[in-house]
Design a protein around this motif. Structure first.
Motif, short mmCIF file in Angstrom:
data_model
loop_
_atom_site.label_atom_id
_atom_site.label_comp_id
_atom_site.label_asym_id
_atom_site.label_seq_id
_atom_site.Cartn_x
_atom_site.Cartn_y
_atom_site.Cartn_z
N VAL A 1 -2.59 4.95 -3.57
CA VAL A 1 -2.80 4.30 -4.58
C VAL A 1 -2.06 2.75 -4.47
N ALA A 2 -2.35 1.88 -5.47
CA ALA A 2 -1.91 0.49 -5.25
C ALA A 2 -0.78 -0.11 -5.56
N ALA A 3 0.02 0.92 -6.08
CA ALA A 3 1.41 0.47 -6.62
C ALA A 3 2.41 1.60 -6.63
N PRO B 1 0.08 -0.61 -1.45
CA PRO B 1 -0.33 -2.06 -2.27
C PRO B 1 -1.19 -2.67 -1.42
N GLU B 2 -1.32 -2.69 -0.15
CA GLU B 2 -2.11 -3.62 0.56
C GLU B 2 -3.56 -3.25 0.65
N ASN B 3 -4.76 -3.64 0.18
CA ASN B 3 -5.93 -3.23 0.18
C ASN B 3 -6.35 -2.81 1.36
N GLY B 4 -6.29 -3.56 2.44
CA GLY B 4 -7.04 -3.01 3.74
C GLY B 4 -6.10 -1.81 4.46
N THR B 5 -4.97 -1.67 4.06
CA THR B 5 -4.35 -0.64 4.69
C THR B 5 -4.66 0.88 3.97
N ARG B 6 -4.89 0.49 2.49
CA ARG B 6 -5.27 1.65 1.74
C ARG B 6 -6.81 2.02 2.03
N VAL B 7 -7.68 1.08 2.37
CA VAL B 7 -9.13 1.74 2.79
C VAL B 7 -8.97 2.44 4.43
N ALA B 8 -8.25 1.76 5.23
CA ALA B 8 -8.18 2.29 6.51
C ALA B 8 -7.50 3.78 6.43
N MET B 9 -6.69 4.03 5.32
CA MET B 9 -6.24 5.51 5.41
C MET B 9 -7.51 6.34 4.91
N LEU B 10 -8.29 5.85 4.12
CA LEU B 10 -9.40 6.79 3.83
C LEU B 10 -10.30 6.74 4.90
N THR C 1 -9.64 6.77 8.34
CA THR C 1 -9.17 7.62 9.35
C THR C 1 -8.84 8.92 8.81
N GLY C 2 -9.08 9.38 7.77
CA GLY C 2 -8.29 10.71 7.06
C GLY C 2 -7.09 10.56 6.79
N GLU C 3 -6.38 9.66 6.84
CA GLU C 3 -5.01 9.84 6.46
C GLU C 3 -4.73 10.04 4.82
N ALA C 4 -5.75 9.53 4.22
CA ALA C 4 -5.99 9.79 2.86
C ALA C 4 -7.19 10.57 2.56
N ASP C 5 -7.31 11.24 1.34
CA ASP C 5 -8.41 11.92 1.05
C ASP C 5 -9.18 11.16 -0.12
N PHE C 6 -8.18 10.46 -0.75
CA PHE C 6 -8.76 9.63 -2.02
C PHE C 6 -8.09 8.40 -2.14
N ILE C 7 -8.60 7.33 -2.60
CA ILE C 7 -7.86 6.08 -2.93
C ILE C 7 -8.31 5.60 -4.03
N TYR C 8 -7.46 4.86 -4.95
CA TYR C 8 -7.91 4.00 -5.89
C TYR C 8 -7.17 2.96 -6.13
N PRO C 9 -7.50 1.73 -6.65
CA PRO C 9 -8.82 1.22 -6.78
C PRO C 9 -9.33 0.93 -5.19
N THR D 1 -12.81 -4.41 -4.39
CA THR D 1 -14.07 -4.71 -4.79
C THR D 1 -15.03 -5.36 -3.46
N GLU D 2 -14.39 -6.13 -2.64
CA GLU D 2 -15.26 -6.64 -1.46
C GLU D 2 -15.44 -5.72 -0.35
N GLN D 3 -14.75 -4.53 -0.37
CA GLN D 3 -15.09 -3.66 0.56
C GLN D 3 -15.90 -2.64 0.36
N ALA D 4 -16.28 -2.15 -0.96
CA ALA D 4 -16.76 -1.18 -1.50
C ALA D 4 -18.25 -0.88 -0.72
N GLU D 5 -19.14 -1.56 -0.67
CA GLU D 5 -20.32 -1.47 -0.14
C GLU D 5 -20.11 -1.14 1.26
#
Length: 533
Positions: A53-55, A243-252, A254-262, A265-269
């Motif tokens: 999560v972001a916070a 909190p860091e967007n790039g880290t959150r996406v990287a976790m998803l 690599t499988g370190e995270a199963d679900f992330i939000y938010p 927007t710039e990386q969604a597609e």
């Protein structure tokens, strides 16, 4: 104390807007992309789920929580008498049935039998009374006590029946019971921990609190004795503040995270449909708006406020600021909010805007300041508005503020005439899902002026105030719908805000997860989560 309480509420609301604000789309209709559907299901090792999560979380006491993120975690462990389904409709939970009198002053709940709290304490009418008495204690400093202040008495009728009587009619009360603040805590835990129950949450939900290390993780484990047949397929749930967007996406990825939000927007597609990732979005009930101080010139003139609406290209705002993951507003509340009534949009029309300014005596424009948070998304929005209004000779000074400074600047005002605010970019999510909470705190006249509530436009229309009161004075849905429809029409014409957009919610998940999603208010629901083998 009350003024400080409101300022604390306001602080959490501002934080909530920042957290809710990142939202986007993977397809125009909200469905999964073709690439995502075509992917083979990734294999999940074990049944321990991690959610990034972001916070950070603020509290685990639902009665003392005012941020959507903390409420999401609390909902894994605690439940209320009623709750919301995916479309924010009220549904029974710990109450198997309920009834409301015509005046919306008496609520009778028939309770589920045989349910126990995680610590073994029985769930019954007495447990409900203990929780509601805590929320309605006149000396309470709990953040959410204001939602329940109209409760005059909570009566134990029998072991599994409770009657709640209000001091005056309040048609939106059943939605308030469904709000996360209405979740119930074990009376045994309340007695043992007191105010420290925020660190030791005990409910009846599908997961049991294990540990919370603020800033690092929050973990809960499967409730093996959960009273419902489904809802807890995972062995554990761990929330990781990232909190860091790039880290959150990287976790998803690599499988370190199963679900992330938010999902940023710039990386969604870019990530949708790859590495077993599915990005989903839905229309929310979070609105973005530009409040104008109706007590200050030139915004005391309706024509000026309407001109500002015509001068901002909402479609361009959607694309440039929100990356297409939002929809232009056509009422003060979002379409998914109960008793929403659509209005004729203020189309982008610079000539009309200039004409209205000239009629109001501002043919050469004017200067003003616009306040907002200092997040990148908010600053991008304010700078876009600045550029748009420059086309009609309105010169805006963008003033981004740190959250605490912004809160103090808005809610430290004792006399409305002393308010320095001119224009304010903000957002709002009516977390009860009802038109009342989407309208009354924001434009509900003098009673909603800061520091009491969130009427940063200092809008006060007697006709609208009466319509709001009429909507609350009855439990008749047809009468409430008529009152709120009339109120929305009048507010739209008066234009206390520049009406901007309704956000989309957006999240990313591994495709072995089903039944986990964000509700329209931006909160997380995983009560029906399944792990697909």
């Amino acid at each position: 104390m009350k003024r400080n309480l409101y300022r604390l509420v306001a602080l959490f609301l501002i934080v909530g807007f920042v957290l809710i604000g990142c939202s986007n789309k993977t397809s125009n209709d909200g469905s999964e992309s073709k690439d995502a559907v075509a992917q083979e299901t990734v294999k999940k090792e074990g049944k321990d789920i991690t959610i990034a999560v972001a916070a950070n979380f603020v509290s685990l006491d639902p009665h003392d929580t005012n941020d959507t993120l903390s409420g999401s975690a609390e909902k894994t462990m605690m439940e209320g008498l009623v709750g919301f389904d995916k479309d924010m409709n009220v549904v029974p939970v710990l109450a198997k049935d309920y009834s409301v009198n015509d005046d919306a002053t008496e609520f009778v709940f028939e309770l589920q039998e045989g349910v126990k709290f995680h610590d073994g304490a029985p769930f019954n009418a007495e447990a409900v009374k203990v929780n509601l008495d805590r929320l309605t204690d006149p000396d309470s400093t709990l953040i959410r006590s204001s939602l329940f202040e109209l409760i005059k008495e909570t009566e134990v009728v029998d072991e599994y029946t409770v009657k709640v009587t209000l001091s005056e009619p309040f048609g939106a009360m059943i939605n308030t019971f469904a709000h996360p603040a209405g979740m119930l805590i074990s009376p045994k835990a309340l007695e043992e921990y007191g105010d420290d129950v925020s660190q030791h949450p005990v409910g009846t939900g599908p997961y049991v609190f294990k540990e919370w290390q603020p800033g690092d993780h929050l973990t809960m484990t499967k409730n093996e004795d959960y009273w419902r047949a489904t809802g807890n397929e995972a062995d554990s749930i761990t929330f990781k503040p990232t909190p860091e967007n790039g880290t959150r996406v990287a976790m998803l990825q690599t499988g370190e995270a199963d679900f992330i939000y938010p999902v940023p927007t710039e990386q969604a597609e870019e990530i949708d449909g790859k590495d077993g990732i599915v990005v989903e979005n839905e229309a929310s009930i979070v609105v973005r708006y530009l409040a104008m101080n109706n007590l200050k010139k030139p915004f005391d003139d309706k024509r000026v406020r309407q001109a500002v609406n015509y001068a901002i290209n909402k479609e361009a705002f959607t694309q440039v600021v929100m990356n297409g993951f939002a929809s232009p507003m056509d009422s003060i509340i979002a379409p998914n909010t109960q008793f929403y009534s659509g209005q004729t949009p203020y189309e982008f029309d610079l000539e009309k805007a200039k004409e209205l300014l000239a009629e109001a005596g501002y043919e050469n424009g004017f200067k003003a300041t616009i306040w907002g948070a200092n997040s990148s998304t908010t600053m991008k929005a304010m700078e876009f508005i600045q550029q748009q209004l420059a086309q009609i000779n309105v010169e805006l000074e963008v003033v981004p503020m740190e959250t605490g400074t912004l809160s103090d600047s808005i809610w430290s005002v004792e006399d409305p005439k002393d308010a320095e605010i001119e224009m304010y970019y903000g957002g709002w999510s009516p977390s009860t899902g009802d038109a009342d909470w989407g309208i009354r705190p924001l434009v509900g006249g003098e009673n909603a002026y800061p520091p009491k509530s969130y009427n940063t436009a200092y809008y006060n229309n007697k006709e609208v105030n009466k319509l709001i009161a009429d909507g609350l004075a009855t439990g008749d849905p047809a009468a409430r719908e008529k009152a709120y429809a009339d109120a929305q029409e009048k507010i739209w014409e008066d234009a206390p805000w520049a009406f901007l957009v309704v956000d989309d919610t957006i999240f990313g998940k591994k495709n072995y997860l089903e039944g986990i999603y964000l509700l329209p208010d931006g909160s997380l629901s995983l009560e029906n989560m399944k792990i697909v083998e």
